[in-house]
Write a protein that holds these residues in place. Structure first.
Motif, PDB file in Angstrom:
ATOM      1  N   UNK A 198      60.550  42.233  43.243  1.00  0.00           N
ATOM      2  CA  UNK A 198      59.485  43.015  42.600  1.00  0.00           C
ATOM      3  C   UNK A 198      59.495  44.451  43.111  1.00  0.00           C
ATOM      4  N   UNK A 199      59.346  45.360  42.150  1.00  0.00           N
ATOM      5  CA  UNK A 199      59.227  46.773  42.526  1.00  0.00           C
ATOM      6  C   UNK A 199      57.841  47.317  42.208  1.00  0.00           C
ATOM      7  N   UNK A 200      57.163  46.702  41.280  1.00  0.00           N
ATOM      8  CA  UNK A 200      55.841  47.179  40.861  1.00  0.00           C
ATOM      9  C   UNK A 200      54.750  46.214  41.313  1.00  0.00           C
ATOM     10  N   UNK A 201      54.974  44.952  41.040  1.00  0.00           N
ATOM     11  CA  UNK A 201      53.997  43.954  41.475  1.00  0.00           C
ATOM     12  C   UNK A 201      53.948  43.941  42.999  1.00  0.00           C
ATOM     13  N   UNK A 202      52.760  43.956  43.526  1.00  0.00           N
ATOM     14  CA  UNK A 202      52.601  43.973  44.974  1.00  0.00           C
ATOM     15  C   UNK A 202      52.408  45.364  45.539  1.00  0.00           C
ATOM     16  N   UNK A 203      52.643  46.390  44.695  1.00  0.00           N
ATOM     17  CA  UNK A 203      52.409  47.771  45.122  1.00  0.00           C
ATOM     18  C   UNK A 203      51.063  48.227  44.548  1.00  0.00           C
TER      19      UNK A 203
END
Lengths: 737, 160
Positions: A198-203
């Motif tokens: 993940x690059x977007x989810x969790x940010x």
């Protein structure tokens, strides 16, 4: 803003395309790309193309998400956009959103209705929205592959564009003709990214609709303007549930700008050219009401009745071990009665709805959590088929549960008012109507009895909950009422929970008995209020547990850690809280510390608070430390906001919140006597999120409950004085103004 | 017909002179950024500027406005001709940077109050902020972020 690229081959291609100017491409996860099989559909209106889709790509390169969960501050639009964007390379500047229409394909996969509630939206959207994004991404790559005659595997994307190995780019919107001409379809199945990728989810992601909320452009229900719209104000009865016998509107009708007055189920509605005129005219109308005998009810009487009931056997919700025998044999039995009042939601945007009713169609503009039910009830009211009712969902200025109305009350008001009119009618509730509107967190009495073992640990627990059932005699009765017990009435108090939300306490007490009474549902409409049953069960449970800790000479947090020792997630939350709250550090005189922990909709949450109390009982909440395990944290910034909001609402309620009824009439009316928490009273709230790869679970309601018992426990810790009746300001502790 | 000067423009409205400014803005001029919350000056959701002063529009009749200039939330951000991006007021920019809004309903009033504060006090302390914002209700719990946003906007306006 828009990505513009020059690509000669693309331009030549587009010139050949005859379909460029028309519509949109729709991608959904339930019925993959039906639209691509039906080119004629592209000539249709946008509405007809939204049938089975979550993502629309338009030829202007905007990507529009069809949101099937309601946004009322919960941040769900942002989370859903993040889910899509994780799989579909979106240019955030070109991202748009719309409220998805009232169609079964948009219903919550968890509820099977078009309902945003229960802190389950993120959980419910997590797979569908990522899947929709992944399918769209695959489709666009396939189209670009045909466009350039290059293998799809050689292509990459950047936000809003597919990129050729040689650096050429094509906008998503410009691929629509390719998709149409080749009748491309998204793959039936896609592989979603693993969490580690993940690059977007969790940010942390800022609010999708944040900009319009600082410019005044955001459209809430109350902001809807339709051509020739008129406004209505309703004269509601002083005793909730009364019926209009007759009314005199002569004076109102003589006022300039007043159009009409007529009786509807809720009262008498006055229609006028602006809301002020309608409201002013409504005040002159004399109504004779039939209160059906409800004018004798009072909350004092309810409390007396409920206290008495709590001493009699109720319906048995749980009986683990033998609490009756153990307490009967115990040397000392501790007994306390906790009393929690009715609470109004008091959303900042009062209830409102705009409706236009024609001979064969009804159109509604409203902020609602529950539009499938709204549509059903409006259709029934008008004798229409469901498809003759269209609901346009707007943003909402808060809800806290109020806008999920099982009776669609604030919607049917407007529909009734608009029926027979040729123009749209907007009904706005005054703040007074809103506070006195009869929909409340039910008043509850919990009788608690407990005994300790020879080590000072709780050995027996016997709780009797008394309060009006929310779900009894509603459409939800079969699912939420088990053997006559409304699971909300005992929510979070059971060690072996049952029903549709099987989340109990994380604690294990060897003898654990819980009983429940459903006193008559009269006088008010018991309603979900952010965190529902926990808002009262949590106070009773977590405060009485604190009492037992005191009697057993246990540190309150240590006792909870002991009782939750078999619950891994709660154990981790409590251990973290101990550290983050600096729990074991000494406090100066006049200060106190309190803790409470709950599981709500899967997510364990615990809060520790520090209070300062002066001699006269005036107190401040100096700090709140919250630890939550909500599984994978989709948007940490949004989670923090929800926790801060939950803490505020819960603190507000425990400090001041109460709706009283005398002679059937609600005594509170506006923010002077139903006091909101003010700016300077807001404690610092520190949020710690347990890192987790578990499926995401809720945070919207979780924080509302623990703050109340934690504060009451902290006040006891500071002063040795235990409050068991709420709100605090009626019982000796006043939050510093 | 009553005359009113809002956001740099003069308007004539056909309304009763006792109509609160709030409903003139909302129902007659369709400037819906200014919100109705309580109707009796208890919540601040309806806050606008009247001759630069933060004012509860729900409690002041249009007849009392006279020639004073009304400014609403809609006038804070400006779009320069040809500009692609919105030119936010520093308070709005700070609100976005701190991701203040939840439901967002009260935020027009909060921002108008904050702008009035910053206009009169370019470096407000926490106590100044408390006193300026005490009359503005948020039910979502954004107070903590509003405080951070006001400090941020103040710094930005002072060029820090």
């Amino acid at each position: 803003m828009a990505n513009s690229v020059t690509d000669n081959s693309r331009r030549r291609f587009l010139k050949r395309s005859t379909l460029l100017a028309s519509g949109s491409l729709l991608v959904g996860f339930q019925i993959p790309v039906q639209a691509a099989n039906k080119p004629a559909a592209y000539q249709d209106s946008l509405t007809s193309l939204m049938a089975d889709a979550f993502i629309r790509i338009d030829s202007d390169n905007t990507v529009t998400l069809l949101m099937n969960h309601a946004e009322f501050g919960n941040g769900v639009y942002t989370s859903m956009a993040m889910m899509v964007a994780e799989e579909l390379d979106i240019d955030w500047q070109l991202l748009r959103w719309e409220a998805a229409p009232t169609e079964p394909r948009y219903y919550s996969p968890i509820f099977g209705e078009y309902l945003t509630a229960g802190s389950v939206s993120t959980a419910g959207a997590f797979i569908p929205m990522r899947t929709a994004g992944a399918k769209t991404q695959a489709l666009l790559l396939q189209a670009a592959s045909l466009f350039w005659q290059t293998p799809a595997t050689s292509l990459t994307t950047r936000p809003g564009q597919v990129v050729h190995p040689d650096g050429r780019r094509v906008n998503y919107g410009d691929l629509l003709p390719v998709i149409r001409d080749h009748r491309l379809q998204a793959p039936e199945t896609v592989t979603l990214k693993a969490a580690k990728d993940f690059k977007i989810l969790g940010q942390s992601q800022k609010r999708l609709e944040g900009a319009e909320k600082v410019t005044g452009e955001a459209i809430f229900g109350i902001d809807v303007k339709r051509p020739n719209m008129i406004y209505g104000s309703v004269v509601r009865p002083p005793v909730y549930g009364s019926k209009v016998v007759r009314f005199n509107a002569d004076q109102a009708l003589s006022m300039p700008g007043v159009i009409k007055a007529k009786a509807i189920a809720a009262g008498v509605v006055v229609l006028a050219r602006d809301y002020w005129t309608a409201q002013k005219a409504a005040k002159t109308i004399q109504v004779t009401w039939d209160d059906g005998g409800l004018g004798v009810l009072s909350t004092e009487r309810f409390l007396d009745d409920y206290r008495a009931l709590s001493n009699s056997p109720g319906m048995l919700a749980e009986d683990i071990g033998n609490a009756l025998e153990v307490t009967a044999a115990a040397e000392t039995v501790f007994e306390s009665v906790y009393e929690m009042p009715y609470l109004a939601h008091a959303t900042m945007e009062p209830m409102n709805c705009t409706a236009q009713v024609n001979a064969d169609h009804c159109e509604i503009w409203v902020g609602t959590q529950y539009q499938s039910n709204d549509r059903t009830l409006v259709a029934r009211l008008l004798g229409f088929k469901e498809e003759q009712v269209t609901i346009h969902r707007t943003l909402m200025g808060g809800t806290f549960g109020r806008r999920a109305s099982k009776t669609a009350d604030f919607i049917t008001d407007a529909v009734e008012a608009a029926k027979g009119e040729t123009v749209p009618v907007q009904i706005i509730w005054s703040r007074e109507e809103d506070i006195r509107g009869g929909h409340y967190r039910p008043l509850f009495v919990h009788r608690m009895r407990g005994s300790l073992d020879d080590q000072g640990y709780p050995e027996a627990w016997h709780q009797t909950a008394v309060g009006q059932s929310i779900m009894q005699n509603t459409k939800h009765d079969p699912a939420y009422m088990v053997n006559g017990i409304d699971i909300y009435s005992v929510d979070g108090c059971l060690q072996n929970p049952f029903g549709v939300f099987p989340y109990g306490t994380s604690y294990q007490i060897p003898n654990h008995r819980v009983e429940s009474h459903n006193p008559p549902k009269v006088g008010v409409h018991p309603h979900e209020w952010r965190a529902v049953g926990h808002t009262h069960t949590g106070i009773a449970y977590e405060c009485f547990l604190d009492e037992l800790a005191f009697h057993g000479k246990k540190d309150p947090l240590s006792l909870r850690q002991h009782l939750a020792r078999d619950h891994d997630r709660m154990s981790a939350v409590l251990a973290r809280l101990r550290i983050e709250a600096n729990w074991d550090a000494p406090l100066s005189a006049g200060r106190g510390r309190g803790v409470a922990a709950r599981i709500y909709s899967i997510s364990p949450i615990a809060q520790a608070v520090e209070v300062s109390v002066s001699g006269d009982g005036t107190f401040t909440v100096d700090k709140v430390v919250c630890v939550v395990d909500c599984g994978f944290a989709v948007n940490p910034l949004g989670i923090e906001a929800q926790i801060q909001g939950g803490v505020m609402l819960g603190l507000n309620a425990v400090a001041y919140g109460a709706i009283d009824m005398v002679d059937g009439q609600v005594q509170q009316s506006n923010f002077h006597d139903y006091r909101p928490l003010r700016f300077h009273q807001m404690p610092e709230v520190e949020v710690h999120i347990i890192q987790s790869d578990a499926a995401p679970t809720g945070v919207g309601e979780q924080a509302t409950t623990p703050i109340a018992p934690a504060v009451a426990n902290a006040l006891f810790n500071a002063t040795g004085r235990r409050v068991r009746q709420f709100p605090l300001d009626r019982h000796g502790f006043t939050l510093k103004a | 017909m009553l005359k009113i000067h809002v956001n740099g423009q003069s308007h004539e409205v056909d309304a009763s002179p006792d109509t609160p400014l709030l409903w003139i803005l909302r129902d007659h001029l369709h400037l819906t950024g200014t919100k109705y919350g309580c109707g009796v000056s208890l919540c601040g959701a309806c806050t606008v500027h009247v001759d630069g002063k933060a004012t509860r529009s729900c409690a002041i009749p249009i007849a009392a406005i006279g020639n004073q200039k009304v400014r609403t939330i809609e006038d804070l951000a400006t779009n320069a001709p040809g500009a692609e991006a919105t030119d936010y007021h520093p308070a709005q920019a700070a609100w976005l940077a701190e991701d203040v809004a939840q439901c967002g309903y009260c935020q027009s009033g909060q921002i108008m109050a904050a702008v009035a504060l910053l206009d009169s006090n370019p470096a407000p302390t926490d106590a100044d902020i408390d006193s300026a914002m005490a009359g503005h209700v948020c039910r979502c719990g954004t107070y903590q972020k509003i405080r951070a946003a006001i400090h941020r906007a103040a710094k930005q306006q002072r060029g820090i």
